[in-house]
Write an enzyme that holds these catalytic residues in place. Sequence first.
Site, mmCIF file in Angstrom:
data_model
loop_
_atom_site.group_PDB
_atom_site.id
_atom_site.type_symbol
_atom_site.label_atom_id
_atom_site.label_comp_id
_atom_site.label_asym_id
_atom_site.label_seq_id
_atom_site.Cartn_x
_atom_site.Cartn_y
_atom_site.Cartn_z
ATOM 1 N N ASP A 99 10.366 -8.621 13.474
ATOM 2 C CA ASP A 99 11.541 -9.128 12.766
ATOM 3 C C ASP A 99 11.676 -8.644 11.331
ATOM 4 O O ASP A 99 12.357 -9.250 10.523
ATOM 5 C CB ASP A 99 11.476 -10.664 12.759
ATOM 6 C CG ASP A 99 10.170 -11.183 12.155
ATOM 7 O OD1 ASP A 99 9.456 -10.389 11.520
ATOM 8 O OD2 ASP A 99 9.873 -12.378 12.319
ATOM 9 N N GLU A 121 8.228 -8.387 21.260
ATOM 10 C CA GLU A 121 8.207 -9.724 20.636
ATOM 11 C C GLU A 121 9.643 -10.217 20.388
ATOM 12 O O GLU A 121 10.045 -10.571 19.273
ATOM 13 C CB GLU A 121 7.398 -9.736 19.340
ATOM 14 C CG GLU A 121 6.964 -11.125 18.885
ATOM 15 C CD GLU A 121 6.312 -11.118 17.501
ATOM 16 O OE1 GLU A 121 7.016 -10.877 16.506
ATOM 17 O OE2 GLU A 121 5.094 -11.332 17.447
ATOM 18 N N GLU A 135 14.000 -12.888 8.299
ATOM 19 C CA GLU A 135 13.500 -12.484 9.619
ATOM 20 C C GLU A 135 14.244 -13.118 10.791
ATOM 21 O O GLU A 135 14.424 -12.492 11.839
ATOM 22 C CB GLU A 135 11.997 -12.804 9.731
ATOM 23 C CG GLU A 135 11.100 -11.930 8.852
ATOM 24 C CD GLU A 135 10.963 -12.430 7.414
ATOM 25 O OE1 GLU A 135 11.612 -13.439 7.064
ATOM 26 O OE2 GLU A 135 10.212 -11.819 6.637
ATOM 27 N N HIS A 211 2.898 -15.463 1.976
ATOM 28 C CA HIS A 211 3.693 -14.357 1.426
ATOM 29 C C HIS A 211 5.189 -14.463 1.680
ATOM 30 O O HIS A 211 5.953 -13.703 1.119
ATOM 31 C CB HIS A 211 3.219 -13.027 2.019
ATOM 32 C CG HIS A 211 3.571 -12.859 3.477
ATOM 33 N ND1 HIS A 211 2.838 -13.418 4.481
ATOM 34 C CD2 HIS A 211 4.603 -12.226 4.081
ATOM 35 C CE1 HIS A 211 3.378 -13.121 5.644
ATOM 36 N NE2 HIS A 211 4.466 -12.404 5.430
ATOM 37 N N ARG A 213 9.096 -14.757 1.882
ATOM 38 C CA ARG A 213 10.065 -14.738 0.784
ATOM 39 C C ARG A 213 10.576 -16.144 0.460
ATOM 40 O O ARG A 213 10.794 -16.471 -0.708
ATOM 41 C CB ARG A 213 11.241 -13.811 1.131
ATOM 42 C CG ARG A 213 10.881 -12.345 0.910
ATOM 43 C CD ARG A 213 11.982 -11.388 1.286
ATOM 44 N NE ARG A 213 11.522 -10.015 1.119
ATOM 45 C CZ ARG A 213 11.798 -9.236 0.077
ATOM 46 N NH1 ARG A 213 12.578 -9.666 -0.895
ATOM 47 N NH2 ARG A 213 11.320 -8.007 -0.008
ATOM 48 N N HIS A 244 -1.343 -11.346 -0.635
ATOM 49 C CA HIS A 244 -0.399 -10.273 -0.288
ATOM 50 C C HIS A 244 -0.067 -9.465 -1.545
ATOM 51 O O HIS A 244 -0.018 -10.018 -2.646
ATOM 52 C CB HIS A 244 0.868 -10.933 0.277
ATOM 53 C CG HIS A 244 1.761 -10.008 1.036
ATOM 54 N ND1 HIS A 244 2.620 -9.137 0.415
ATOM 55 C CD2 HIS A 244 1.934 -9.831 2.368
ATOM 56 C CE1 HIS A 244 3.292 -8.465 1.337
ATOM 57 N NE2 HIS A 244 2.887 -8.865 2.533
HETATM 58 C C1 UD1 Z 1 7.538 -8.023 4.759
HETATM 59 C C2 UD1 Z 1 8.394 -8.532 5.920
HETATM 60 C C3 UD1 Z 1 7.794 -9.801 6.513
HETATM 61 C C4 UD1 Z 1 6.360 -9.576 6.907
HETATM 62 C C5 UD1 Z 1 5.570 -9.027 5.749
HETATM 63 C C6 UD1 Z 1 4.219 -8.670 6.269
HETATM 64 C C7 UD1 Z 1 10.779 -8.075 5.679
HETATM 65 C C8 UD1 Z 1 12.091 -8.577 5.240
HETATM 66 N N1 UD1 Z 1 9.725 -8.863 5.433
HETATM 67 O O1 UD1 Z 1 7.507 -8.986 3.722
HETATM 68 O O2 UD1 Z 1 8.540 -10.190 7.639
HETATM 69 O O3 UD1 Z 1 5.807 -10.803 7.310
HETATM 70 O O4 UD1 Z 1 6.205 -7.842 5.222
HETATM 71 O O5 UD1 Z 1 3.273 -8.503 5.303
HETATM 72 O O6 UD1 Z 1 10.697 -6.997 6.206
HETATM 73 N N2 UD1 Z 1 3.386 -3.987 -1.453
HETATM 74 C C9 UD1 Z 1 2.447 -3.054 -1.882
HETATM 75 N N3 UD1 Z 1 1.741 -2.372 -0.932
HETATM 76 C C10 UD1 Z 1 1.876 -2.559 0.406
HETATM 77 C C11 UD1 Z 1 2.820 -3.529 0.820
HETATM 78 C C12 UD1 Z 1 3.559 -4.218 -0.108
HETATM 79 O O7 UD1 Z 1 2.271 -2.857 -3.066
HETATM 80 O O8 UD1 Z 1 1.195 -1.917 1.190
HETATM 81 C C13 UD1 Z 1 4.177 -4.710 -2.471
HETATM 82 C C14 UD1 Z 1 5.316 -3.849 -3.064
HETATM 83 O O9 UD1 Z 1 5.478 -4.165 -4.423
HETATM 84 C C15 UD1 Z 1 6.531 -4.298 -2.264
HETATM 85 C C16 UD1 Z 1 6.211 -5.774 -2.087
HETATM 86 O O10 UD1 Z 1 4.813 -5.832 -1.845
HETATM 87 O O11 UD1 Z 1 7.734 -4.071 -2.949
HETATM 88 C C17 UD1 Z 1 6.956 -6.494 -0.990
HETATM 89 O O12 UD1 Z 1 6.888 -5.798 0.250
HETATM 90 P P1 UD1 Z 1 7.959 -6.144 1.412
HETATM 91 O O13 UD1 Z 1 7.691 -5.363 2.613
HETATM 92 O O14 UD1 Z 1 9.327 -6.023 0.822
HETATM 93 O O15 UD1 Z 1 7.550 -7.650 1.662
HETATM 94 P P2 UD1 Z 1 8.281 -8.832 2.334
HETATM 95 O O16 UD1 Z 1 9.711 -8.540 2.579
HETATM 96 O O17 UD1 Z 1 7.948 -10.040 1.555
HETATM 97 N N1 UDP Z 2 -4.062 -9.767 8.132
HETATM 98 C C1 UDP Z 2 -4.945 -8.804 7.652
HETATM 99 N N2 UDP Z 2 -5.452 -8.936 6.380
HETATM 100 C C2 UDP Z 2 -5.101 -9.969 5.556
HETATM 101 C C3 UDP Z 2 -4.176 -10.932 6.047
HETATM 102 C C4 UDP Z 2 -3.675 -10.794 7.324
HETATM 103 O O1 UDP Z 2 -5.286 -7.857 8.371
HETATM 104 O O2 UDP Z 2 -5.598 -10.034 4.425
HETATM 105 C C5 UDP Z 2 -3.504 -9.617 9.487
HETATM 106 C C6 UDP Z 2 -3.542 -10.857 10.364
HETATM 107 O O3 UDP Z 2 -4.739 -10.922 11.124
HETATM 108 C C7 UDP Z 2 -2.323 -10.670 11.257
HETATM 109 C C8 UDP Z 2 -1.351 -9.920 10.371
HETATM 110 O O4 UDP Z 2 -2.131 -9.347 9.325
HETATM 111 O O5 UDP Z 2 -2.598 -9.858 12.362
HETATM 112 C C9 UDP Z 2 -0.311 -10.839 9.835
HETATM 113 O O6 UDP Z 2 0.467 -10.147 8.934
HETATM 114 P P1 UDP Z 2 1.365 -10.876 7.854
HETATM 115 O O7 UDP Z 2 0.839 -12.238 7.590
HETATM 116 O O8 UDP Z 2 1.469 -9.920 6.723
HETATM 117 O O9 UDP Z 2 2.787 -10.895 8.540
HETATM 118 P P2 UDP Z 2 3.488 -11.871 9.603
HETATM 119 O O10 UDP Z 2 2.616 -12.011 10.780
HETATM 120 O O11 UDP Z 2 3.747 -13.156 8.898
HETATM 121 O O12 UDP Z 2 4.765 -11.158 9.874
#
Ligand code: UD1
Ligand code: UDP
Length: 376
Positions: A99, A121, A135, A211, A213, A244
């Site tokens: 999602d 999923e 999502e 994490h 939003r 996160h």
């Molecule tokens: C996104 C997904 C959410 C998912 C989550 C998993 C959307 C709308 N949301 O969260 O469904 O549960 O990812 O973790 O798609 N960042 C880094 N390095 C990384 C990843 C992220 O620095 O490897 C930082 C960056 O500053 C980035 C911020 O995290 O801009 C947010 O990342 P983003 O993918 O936009 O997060 P969410 O939308 O909160």
């Molecule tokens: N996870 C991980 N390291 C962490 C936290 C979570 O590998 O420090 C794994 C966790 O086991 C699960 C997935 O990341 O499989 C969940 O991802 P996240 O919580 O980012 O996203 P969501 O499932 O809420 O979309």
Amino acid sequence: MSKTKFAFVLGTRPEAIKLAPVILESLKREKQLDTIIITTGQHKSMLEQILELFKIIPDHDLKIMQHNQNLASVTSKAISGLYKVFEDEKPDLVIVQGDTTSTFCGALTAFYKKIPVAHVEAGLRTFNKYHPFPEEINRKIVGSISDFNFAPTYRAKQNLLAEGIEDSKIWVTGNTGIDALFAVMKIKHEISKQISVIFKRKKRTILVTAHRRENHGRPLKEICKALSNMLKKFKDIQILFPAHLSPNVQKTVKEHFKSTERIIILPPLNYSDFVFAMKNSYIILTDSGGIQEEAPSLGKPVLVLRETTERPEALEAGTVKLTGTDSRKILDAVSELLQNKQEYLAMTSKSNPFGDGTSSEKIIDLLNNIFNKHKG
Ligand code: UD1
Ligand code: UDP
């Protein structure tokens, strides 16, 4: 005759985890299938770490991540990048999972190019458009575009039927996240020293992730307050909080806590270390979706730091409880589990409602049969 080309689109950590076993199944059938992996790069380090673990090498990386990115920029960059890749690669099918914005963009761009879409999923719903945000709506739109909906449970299938999606487009397969969990437990991996030291201490560990939003700002501050109060109330616990990388999470958590011996704030753990941490923790507090699905296989109780869940199967199975983000409610729920053994045991030792580790094989067998029949 040319092979059927399956293009996987992914962008974030949870998609990489849950698509890894599906991609590996597709790669196994190399005689019939040409498997292309496209990452939007919505995540960078958090995604790369998973791909490395499963030895998956992307064919295309759009590298769109920016610090503190907003939804509009992720969406626009992902769509224009994917449009070009689809034009060049001309896949027969696009496969997306879950999602996220990358999922949504993968499905929408495939629709723009009139390429069939498979959604892994499918059918999870809270029926609340802002929880989880964005999502819930991403998932609904992907459902309406998809030609192949792989629902993890019968309830998810019912949600899709109720939205008018034809029965013939839905298969109940279980969740591929459970396949990934079983797979990672088989991979030989040395747990990092830092993590093994933490779990050698004679303390009950509360593992925390947050994490979403909709939890940024006040709700996350409430969660931090609950954690502080927990440490004051129970001297025999320690808290492990891999935070996160979202700046909205990092800022709040780091403003509230200094990492000390009893509250350990770390960057996200690699998946193997995280699974080890889940297995060795006493309670998990999280707003994550995937963790709600994994924990029952590890026999750990989960308190969900959200108002709603799109995974009611876990609530019904009794493996998770919703606490919301009010600090007092979180502390009450944790206190109950720490003090009442009966209550604790009632949330563990249940079977996993989300699958048995065979979903990926089912999905690829099905798609392979359908596509090769069409081609033949
Ligand atoms: C996104 C997904 C959410 C998912 C989550 C998993 C959307 C709308 N949301 O969260 O469904 O549960 O990812 O973790 O798609 N960042 C880094 N390095 C990384 C990843 C992220 O620095 O490897 C930082 C960056 O500053 C980035 C911020 O995290 O801009 C947010 O990342 P983003 O993918 O936009 O997060 P969410 O939308 O909160
Ligand atoms: N996870 C991980 N390291 C962490 C936290 C979570 O590998 O420090 C794994 C966790 O086991 C699960 C997935 O990341 O499989 C969940 O991802 P996240 O919580 O980012 O996203 P969501 O499932 O809420 O979309």
